[in-house]
Motif scaffolding. Structure first.
Motif, PDB file in Angstrom:
ATOM      1  N   THR A 150      42.829  30.885  70.124  1.00 30.48           N
ATOM      2  CA  THR A 150      43.061  31.530  68.830  1.00 30.48           C
ATOM      3  C   THR A 150      44.199  32.544  68.829  1.00 30.48           C
ATOM      4  O   THR A 150      44.497  33.133  67.792  1.00 30.48           O
TER       5      THR A 150
ATOM      6  N   ASP B 220      55.499  26.327  65.168  1.00 29.73           N
ATOM      7  CA  ASP B 220      55.185  27.746  65.276  1.00 29.73           C
ATOM      8  C   ASP B 220      54.339  28.007  66.514  1.00 29.73           C
ATOM      9  O   ASP B 220      54.048  27.111  67.297  1.00 29.73           O
ATOM     10  N   THR B 221      53.945  29.256  66.661  1.00 30.01           N
ATOM     11  CA  THR B 221      53.167  29.657  67.831  1.00 30.01           C
ATOM     12  C   THR B 221      51.827  28.928  67.897  1.00 30.01           C
ATOM     13  O   THR B 221      51.358  28.568  68.982  1.00 30.01           O
ATOM     14  N   LYS B 222      51.216  28.702  66.738  1.00 27.83           N
ATOM     15  CA  LYS B 222      49.922  28.023  66.700  1.00 27.83           C
ATOM     16  C   LYS B 222      50.030  26.612  67.261  1.00 27.83           C
ATOM     17  O   LYS B 222      49.177  26.169  68.041  1.00 27.83           O
TER      18      LYS B 222
ATOM     19  N   LYS C  45      47.585  34.534  68.548  1.00 30.29           N
ATOM     20  CA  LYS C  45      48.647  34.382  67.545  1.00 30.29           C
ATOM     21  C   LYS C  45      50.021  34.799  68.058  1.00 30.29           C
ATOM     22  O   LYS C  45      51.016  34.629  67.365  1.00 30.29           O
ATOM     23  N   SER C  46      50.067  35.347  69.272  1.00 29.08           N
ATOM     24  CA  SER C  46      51.358  35.721  69.844  1.00 29.08           C
ATOM     25  C   SER C  46      51.644  34.843  71.054  1.00 29.08           C
ATOM     26  O   SER C  46      50.726  34.415  71.764  1.00 29.08           O
TER      27      SER C  46
ATOM     28  N   ASP D 169      46.406  43.294  70.351  1.00 32.27           N
ATOM     29  CA  ASP D 169      47.010  42.315  71.259  1.00 32.27           C
ATOM     30  C   ASP D 169      47.275  42.937  72.627  1.00 32.27           C
ATOM     31  O   ASP D 169      47.094  42.289  73.671  1.00 32.27           O
TER      32      ASP D 169
ATOM     33  N   ASP E 221      43.566  42.691  64.207  1.00 32.40           N
ATOM     34  CA  ASP E 221      44.700  41.794  64.332  1.00 32.40           C
ATOM     35  C   ASP E 221      45.985  42.605  64.242  1.00 32.40           C
ATOM     36  O   ASP E 221      46.779  42.461  63.331  1.00 32.40           O
TER      37      ASP E 221
END
Length: 476
Positions: A71, A170-172, A73-74, A34, A29
């Motif tokens: 999933t 948020d991004t999620k 995160k960015s 990424d 991570d």
């Protein structure tokens, strides 16, 4: 370019090389991980879309791309995987219509439904699932999505669209909205060609096997709750996205307030993603309405069974919500802009409270008793019936329904609404011309004003009346 050359030589080796990129970052991570995931997505796009000799992506490739969307995160990862999966659906459709060989058919317009049964799908909805596959079913945490997972996703988005939560999104949360958009696109692309073929063949099996029908027939899914959440999301997003966009204008130079909210990239993307999520909700409601119509035809022909499930039609659920929660009536009519479906909701809302028409005989050919928008307008032809409707619905709600029903009629193809129209696809356009609707709209507002002398005509109602008067003057 190296990958494209490999695709011509060894497809299996190509898959290994591409998957090796993402496999190496599986347990990490970090920014480097990424970057590897982005490289993987770009490699898939290069071989499947950019290359002249396109290679169909394998199940493992698609599953890996879907997992990144679920999933990631960015923002870059989520957006890139979403765009890739969306493009792949266009280039490699699971269900589509193709022209039938003219030599084998007497009609040049004949089409055939092609269902690629071995194609990968993000949904896993079949009742009988292998135990190894069943473990992959999660609440959209990177695995395949079942009916309960789809419902959980909608519930999560319903929480996100609350004004306070949306401002701290948020991004999620943004990723969940993009994931929902992708899943609705899959449902729509699977349903529309099937429904078009059903209208030609009346073969209910085509729709029985659709992802949408299987999803809604699942015992794990509460359709009423799902649709209520959908209405909440659609109406709140319409309001909150406008407010959020305004807030960004005033707060773009405020470092302190920006720090309390999401980062700049997410803040910039959020209004557009929210808007598109609202559109996706509308698409979902529209195709469910179309499925309900087709299913009703199949039931009348005795083609359905208990296995198809029993549920309340979506229009009835919408009407109940609009009736008992009048606060969402205006935002719903504003944002729900698919004309045919919108007109159906408006018409059924009126006829829910208007006294039912008398039973017609086969020889009866008048349109006055038809439960159409034109028929609803004619119910305002006298003071007595107008007073009755006002007591049951409310003067402001009536204006909104009249205005949006008229706008929906204008949005329909002009040829269908001409005086000579005999379109079999639209009941409203068969029964009355646009000229007649304009006259009846003006008459309805005159009756409302005569009944309620102190009635304040809404601004959009004034615009609708002006348009109706203009149309009449042009046709006179």
């Amino acid at each position: 370019m190296e990958l494209c050359r490999h695709s011509k030589i060894n497809g299996g080796r190509l898959e290994e090389n591409i998957l090796a990129i993402v496999d190496a970052s599986e347990a990490r991570d970090t920014q480097d991980a990424d970057d590897d995931r982005i490289a993987f997505l770009e490699a898939v796009r290069a071989t499947a879309i950019v290359s002249e000799s396109r290679t169909t992506p394998t199940h493992k490739m698609l599953q890996a791309a879907f997992k990144i969307l679920s999933t990631g995160k960015s923002l870059e990862l989520i957006m890139t995987s979403y765009q890739l999966l969306h493009e792949l659906e266009k280039y490699f459709p699971r269900v589509y219509l193709s022209k039938v060989d003219e030599s084998k058919s007497d009609s040049k317009d004949m089409t055939d439904l092609v269902v690629v049964k071995e194609a990968w799908s993000p949904f896993i909805l079949n009742a009988e699932i292998a135990s190894s596959e069943r473990k992959a079913v999660t609440d959209v945490a990177g695995g395949l999505v079942d009916s309960s997972g789809f419902y959980l996703l909608i519930q999560d988005i319903a929480v996100v669209v609350d004004e306070k939560n949306f401002q701290t999104c948020d991004t999620k949360s943004l990723g969940k909205m993009l994931l929902f958009q992708y899943l609705v696109n899959i449902l729509e692309c699977d349903f529309l060609p099937r429904n078009r073929m059903y209208e030609e063949t009346m073969d209910w099996i085509l729709l029985r096997e659709s992802l949408l029908n299987i999803l809604l027939a699942s015992r794990k899914l509460n359709c009423k709750s799902l649709l209520k959440d959908c209405l909440t999301i659609m109406c709140k997003l319409y309001q909150v996205c406008a407010l959020f966009s305004d807030d960004l204008i005033y707060e773009e130079n405020s470092v302190e307030k920006s720090a309390r909210k999401c980062d700049t990239a997410v803040s910039t993307a959020l209004p557009e993603v929210g808007k598109n999520t609202s559109i996706a909700i509308q698409k979902l409601i529209t195709i469910i309405m179309e499925l309900d119509k087709s299913k009703n035809k199949a039931e009348m022909q005795g083609c359905t069974t208990r296995a198809d499930g029993v549920r309340t039609p979506v229009v009835e659920i919408i009407l109940d919500e609009l009736t008992y929660n009048t606060d969402i009536l205006h935002p719903f009519l504003q944002v729900f802009d698919e004309p045919k479906s919108k007109l159906e909701v408006v018409v059924q809302y009126f006829w829910k409270y208007i006294s039912k028409p008398s039973v017609r005989t086969r020889r009866s050919n008048g349109s006055a008793d038809d439960t159409t928008f034109s028929g609803a307008l004619k119910c305002f032809s006298n003071i007595s019936s107008t007073k009755s409707i006002i007591r049951k619905i409310g003067i402001e709600e009536i204006q909104l329904l009249l205005v949006h029903g008229f706008e929906a009629t204008l949005s329909l193809p002009s040829k269908q609404c001409s005086d000579e129209s005999n379109s079999a696809g639209n009941q409203e356009c068969r029964d009355s011309s646009l000229t007649e609707i304009c006259k009846n709209l003006i008459s309805a507002f005159r009756s409302l004003r005569s009944t309620e002398q102190h009635m304040e005509i809404l601004s959009n109602a004034k615009e609708a009346l002006f348009v109706a008067a203009t149309i009449l003057s042009m046709k006179s």
